[in-house]
Scaffold this active site. Structure first.
Site, mmCIF file in Angstrom:
data_model
loop_
_atom_site.group_PDB
_atom_site.id
_atom_site.type_symbol
_atom_site.label_atom_id
_atom_site.label_comp_id
_atom_site.label_asym_id
_atom_site.label_seq_id
_atom_site.Cartn_x
_atom_site.Cartn_y
_atom_site.Cartn_z
ATOM 1 N N TYR B 310 -3.234 20.016 -1.418
ATOM 2 C CA TYR B 310 -1.820 19.831 -1.168
ATOM 3 C C TYR B 310 -1.061 20.961 -1.814
ATOM 4 O O TYR B 310 -1.407 21.409 -2.910
ATOM 5 C CB TYR B 310 -1.338 18.524 -1.810
ATOM 6 C CG TYR B 310 -1.848 17.282 -1.176
ATOM 7 C CD1 TYR B 310 -3.056 16.723 -1.574
ATOM 8 C CD2 TYR B 310 -1.124 16.632 -0.197
ATOM 9 C CE1 TYR B 310 -3.525 15.567 -1.002
ATOM 10 C CE2 TYR B 310 -1.576 15.461 0.374
ATOM 11 C CZ TYR B 310 -2.774 14.934 -0.031
ATOM 12 O OH TYR B 310 -3.233 13.784 0.531
ATOM 13 N N HIS B 318 2.178 17.453 3.639
ATOM 14 C CA HIS B 318 0.890 16.951 4.106
ATOM 15 C C HIS B 318 -0.180 17.912 3.638
ATOM 16 O O HIS B 318 0.060 19.103 3.487
ATOM 17 C CB HIS B 318 0.878 16.889 5.632
ATOM 18 C CG HIS B 318 1.792 15.856 6.185
ATOM 19 N ND1 HIS B 318 1.524 14.510 6.114
ATOM 20 C CD2 HIS B 318 2.981 15.976 6.813
ATOM 21 C CE1 HIS B 318 2.509 13.862 6.678
ATOM 22 N NE2 HIS B 318 3.399 14.704 7.116
ATOM 23 N N LYS B 357 -5.204 19.141 9.709
ATOM 24 C CA LYS B 357 -5.675 19.879 8.554
ATOM 25 C C LYS B 357 -6.674 20.899 9.049
ATOM 26 O O LYS B 357 -7.257 20.762 10.100
ATOM 27 C CB LYS B 357 -6.347 18.936 7.559
ATOM 28 C CG LYS B 357 -5.386 17.911 7.055
ATOM 29 C CD LYS B 357 -5.999 17.097 5.963
ATOM 30 C CE LYS B 357 -5.311 15.780 5.785
ATOM 31 N NZ LYS B 357 -3.872 15.773 5.922
#
Lengths: 603, 406
Positions: B310, B318, B357
């Site tokens: 993070y 996020h 991600k």
């Protein structure tokens, strides 16, 4: 995306049946050569799956009854499937023996099938002809493909395909010139064959697509997987060429930025150097301050007790319980480490057998004074179970009070009364013991504790430590060989703090790749890919930097490890590398790219 | 190979927290040269690192997002307060938890049972509890520093009556009530010890006059908030993962870990943690690397990887990267912690892409000259190199004409 097409050729979408119109004028002697004989692809009317574009339009030809060899070859032909469905049958095609009736990646319009025994290849006069290979050869040379199809011959020994007639539009992006002749790689030729731009000949006979798959795709040149990827990409419009290792820039050239792409190697190097120099200075500091760690193997055995033995407690020796007897090495005597410390007598037997020294010790002054006794010569018998020495000699009479008589004894009977059974621990207790073993540090292995000569000093040490605990540099962290990286007050800002704790160095994929080049085997780069919109300006002799390079592998093969990644990325230079994975005709593409996480300072 | 492009992290839409500091240490630029460097304390309980002190917990989580509250999702903000009641009484503007009367009764019952289990007889228990749970004037309740110190008495009784579990603590007044003087004075006299929890209990108000007026109607009784002490307090701790704990001890020097009241040295921690978790060294080195870049690594269990990175902290952005850690030697080969097949890698990639991600493989390269003995000290990290690789999927058909980066 449309494949390369000759002008005027008919394009057949996959799976559709082509009903040909009237014969074109271009069907010249080649067609006659083929059409006359029994080798025409006069497939039976029921072969709805196989479009047959080049029906000979001579009157009556279609009504001619088929000879048996024709029927066989036609039947073989009928099993073919359109080439665009590269499913399971396609994979089997390469291994299918010639002329077998397995489903082949047959072409929408391909060369006629060579039936078993070459019966259908006859050419020449109308009507069934005798099997004559020689006749055919004479008649057919020079090889001429039908219509505007380019004729090409497969040369298995050399491993390429040579064009026999001038190349068409596809020559702009495919093929290569050698010794004045135009040549194609096997995968290019096979692709063009499937597109219907060329006709492939081998030993003067045209190859069917099925046969072409089988002959051209061998394990050492181009594998089937590679061909699948090649054709997939070609159909999407990319320009795909074989891997040219010569186009790798050397690191020097890369630094000079020869092809204009943005490289910040200098910056990275500079940053790396800076960081490493700060590492070196930190390293030096750490090494200078590092004391060699104290050996933790100084066993407490010779200390005989888990706490520094007080010299005052010896007077209580007779009342001790037997369980507290701890092993004392008899002949070794007291440990040399604690010069002035008096070892625990350990002979905690009721009454009898009490250490004769206890009486003497009562006279000892507290604190660190020179002992009157030479402890190196006083031996304490080991009463523990490992080397039992239970015969206790009589004490010297001059050490005893006047009316007390000493005698020797055998303490064996007392030892029997000790509970020597091994303690049986419950599971929870065992876990606790394991945990304690991991985390508990023996008090006696602490060098400061070892320096304490009596209980008072130990208490003082504890008090000092208690005060120190509230400080910002607790001793258990700062007075050890390994200390924290950041000391209090050293961090003026988050950036400086991060700099102090950065001890791990970043490396890049390109580093160290050169020495891996000797390793062969495993994955190799197969193709260079250029984007479709570069077709107009594409020059085969000077294609420029590829858009990407491809490595092809099966889906069930293991993922390349870092070693392979480094080697391949070194070979690829600064061109992105993509891994194509083929799983029964489905192709997925993945790329591994070098990355360096940027430092986040913006808080 | 071309470098992967760094994509800016996605900010969360609603951010409820404010950012305090990247690390739980004082910085010279903020406080000046005279900083009070506080060393936090933690304990090893059952091979886990637990922080019990409330201020330590706030500091460690608030600055750097270390650890996880054991009764909460992430930040240790467990409270017995009823959210509906809080919304109902929101103009009271108090930070004390508001609970229903029933719940308070439960608390009292549990406290009774606990004390009875500890051997006290019923009448004593009842008397103590009656005294403890009587209503207090809540408007003036503040932490009163100049109150008398009843610490010794408090701690004495607390330790006597502490239950076997760590979570529950029964806090008892050490002294007896000197009569019902002004309630303010009572509060002044009694320093708010660590065990006292003041709660607001919503209770019915029985107004006699009202009932007389309308005996036939059944009015809903009016409610009011009464301040009482909670006799059965539930405490929450902060649990640190082994990597976080070791980072605080070794890299920042701001945490001391105790085992049964004995502090542990760095070398001891390095060895002991490896025994507890055999892959500790590898995961710690990667954790240290990402922390030294200013990112916050958290556990990646939910997405099948080792770490999630993070920027600044979980409440703000996020997670940008989902990291898998591998240790290889100088020849870039090594026995992998998780040997991959293309299938599993494709699955992981798909999962990561679905949650926006990027999948990162982090290779820790240790020189072949490094002996096992050198690995016994965290100083070995200085020789380790880190290679980060991003795995991404390329779609052949889409990127034909637009000049997307690969």
């Amino acid at each position: 995306m449309e494949p390369e097409l000759e002008p005027g050729a008919v394009e057949v979408p996959a799976g559709r049946v082509l009903r040909c119109g009237p014969a074109r004028g271009g069907a010249g002697p080649a067609e006659r050569a083929w059409g006359e004989g029994a080798g025409t692809p006069d497939a039976p009317q029921g072969a709805a799956l196989t479009p047959r574009p080049f029906l000979p339009q001579r009157p009556g030809a279609s009504r001619r009854p088929l000879a048996v060899p024709e029927a066989a070859s036609a039947l073989a032909w009928a099993q073919g499937l359109p080439p665009r469905r590269l499913g399971l049958p396609g994979r089997a095609a390469a291994r299918v023996p010639r002329g077998a009736l397995a489903a082949a990646g047959g072409g929408a319009r391909g060369a006629p099938v060579r039936g078993p025994g070459r019966a259908g290849a006859g050419a020449g006069a109308a009507g069934p002809r005798p099997l004559g290979g020689g006749t055919l050869r004479r008649t057919l040379s020079p090889l001429l493909a039908r219509g505007s199809l380019v004729a090409a011959e497969w040369r298995p020994e050399e491993g390429f395909v040579e064009l026999k007639s001038p190349a068409g539009k596809f020559w702009q992006t495919m093929g290569f010139s050698e010794q004045g002749r135009q040549r194609l790689h096997p995968e290019e030729a096979l692709y063009l064959l499937e597109c219907g731009s060329i006709q492939l000949f081998h030993q003067d006979l045209p190859l069917s697509i099925q046969e072409a798959y089988q002959l051209l795709l061998t394990e050492d040149a181009v594998t089937f997987l590679q061909y699948q990827v090649f054709s997939h990409l070609k159909r999407l419009g990319y320009v795909v060429r074989r891997f040219q290792p010569g186009s790798i820039l050397s690191p020097y050239e890369r630094q000079l930025n020869l092809d204009g792409s943005a490289q910040c190697l200098e910056d990275q190097n500079g940053k790396r150097k800076r960081r490493s120099s700060s590492f070196r200075s930190i390293n030096k500091k750490a090494k200078a301050l590092e004391n060699p760690p104290q050996g933790v193997d100084e066993t407490p055995e010779s200390l005989t007790a888990s706490s520094p033995p007080p010299c005052n407690q010896n007077s209580r020796c007779p009342e001790e319980k037997p369980q507290e007897s701890s092993p004392v090495k008899g002949p070794m005597g007291p440990s040399q480490l604690l010069g002035a410390l008096e070892p625990w007598p350990g002979l905690a037997n009721e009454g009898v057998g009490c250490s004769p020294e206890s009486g003497k010790v009562e006279n000892r002054v507290k604190g660190f004074c020179k002992p009157r006794w030479n402890f190196e010569q006083i031996s304490f018998p080991n009463m523990a179970s490992d080397s039992r020495h239970t015969l206790l000699l009589a004490p010297a009479p001059e050490l005893l009070p006047a009316n007390v008589a000493g005698r020797e004894t055998d303490a064996e009977s007392w030892c029997q009364k000790l509970n020597q059974r091994k303690e049986k621990l419950s599971r929870r207790e065992r876990e606790q013991q394991a945990e304690a073993q991991r985390f508990r540090e023996d008090v006696n292995s602490d060098p400061e504790v070892q320096c304490c000569s009596n209980w008072q000093e130990y208490k003082q040490l504890l008090q000092r430590r208690c005060l120190q605990k509230s400080q910002s540099r607790p001793p258990h962290l700062w007075e050890q060989p390994v200390r924290p990286l950041l000391s209090p007050g050293q961090a003026d800002s988050p950036a400086i703090a991060l700099q102090h704790i950065s001890v791990l160095q970043t490396t890049h994929l390109a580093d160290g790749g050169a020495r891996l080049l000797e390793k062969s085997g495993g994955l190799e780069i197969s193709f260079d890919i250029y984007q479709a919109d570069a077709v107009a300006t594409f020059r085969k002799n000077n294609p420029g930097k590829p858009y990407a390079r491809m490595c092809i592998s099966g889906f069930d093969e293991p993922v390349p490890d870092l070693c392979t990644l480094k080697r391949l990325s070194y070979q690829s230079g600064d061109v992105p590398l993509i891994f194509a994975l083929v799983d029964h005709g489905d192709i997925s593409f993945y790329s591994f790219r070098d990355f360096t996480l940027p430092r986040d300072l913006e808080h | 190979m071309a470098e992967a492009v760094f994509r800016a992290p996605k900010r969360k839409r609603r951010v409820y927290e404010s950012f305090e500091s990247p690390l739980p240490i004082p910085f010279g630029q903020d406080c000046g040269p005279k900083q009070d460097f506080k060393v936090f304390t933690a304990e090893m309980i059952n091979n886990n690192v637990i922080v019990r002190n409330t201020e330590d917990m706030e500091q460690l989580y608030g600055k750097g997002y270390f650890g996880k509250g054991i009764l909460s999702r992430s930040r240790p903000n467990f409270t017995i307060s009823d959210p509906k009641l809080v919304a109902k009484w929101k103009d009271m503007k108090t930070d004390m938890p508001i609970i229903t009367s029933t719940k308070y009764q439960h608390s009292v019952e549990w406290a009774t049972k606990l004390m009875q289990r500890q051997g006290q007889d019923e009448s004593t228990v009842r008397k103590i509890l009656q005294d403890y749970t009587k209503p207090l004037e809540h408007s003036g309740i503040k932490r009163n520093e100049e109150g008398q110190r009843h610490d010794e008495l408090n701690s004495g009784t607390v330790s006597k009556m502490e239950g076997t579990t760590d979570r529950e603590e029964l806090s008892m007044p050490g002294d007896t009530q000197p009569g019902d003087g002004s309630q303010q004075a009572d509060l002044c006299a009694r320093k708010r010890g660590p065990g006292d929890e003041y709660v607001l209990v919503e209770e019915d108000v029985y107004d006699v006059s009202e009932q007389e007026c309308a005996p036939n109607e059944e009015l809903a009784p009016k409610k009011r908030l009464v301040c009482r002490r909670n006799p059965y307090r539930i405490l929450e701790y902060l649990q640190l993962s082994l990597e976080e704990a070791f980072f605080l001890v070794y890299a920042l020097g701001c945490l001391s870990i105790y085992y049964e009241k004995e502090p542990l040295t760095i070398m001891k921690l390095w060895k002991a943690f490896t025994v507890v978790q055999p892959t500790f060294r590898t995961t710690y080195m990667a954790y240290h690397y990402f922390r030294s870049k200013g990112w916050v690594p958290k556990v990646g269990l939910k997405y099948g990887t080792d770490l999630l990175l993070y920027r600044k902290g979980p409440p703000f952005y996020h997670a940008s990267y989902s990291v898998i850690i591998e240790l290889v030697d100088d020849h870039f080969e090594g026995s992998l912690r998780r040997p991959f097949s293309w299938r599993s890698l494709a699955a992981l990639n798909r999962v990561s892409v679905n949650v926006s991600k990027e999948l990162m493989l982090c290779y820790l390269i240790k020189p072949s000259t490094m002996t096992d003995k050198e690995m016994e000290s965290p100083e070995c990290m200085k020789q380790i190199k880190v290679q980060e690789v991003i795995l991404s999927r390329w779609v052949s058909s889409r990127e034909r004409s637009d000049q997307d980066e690969l």
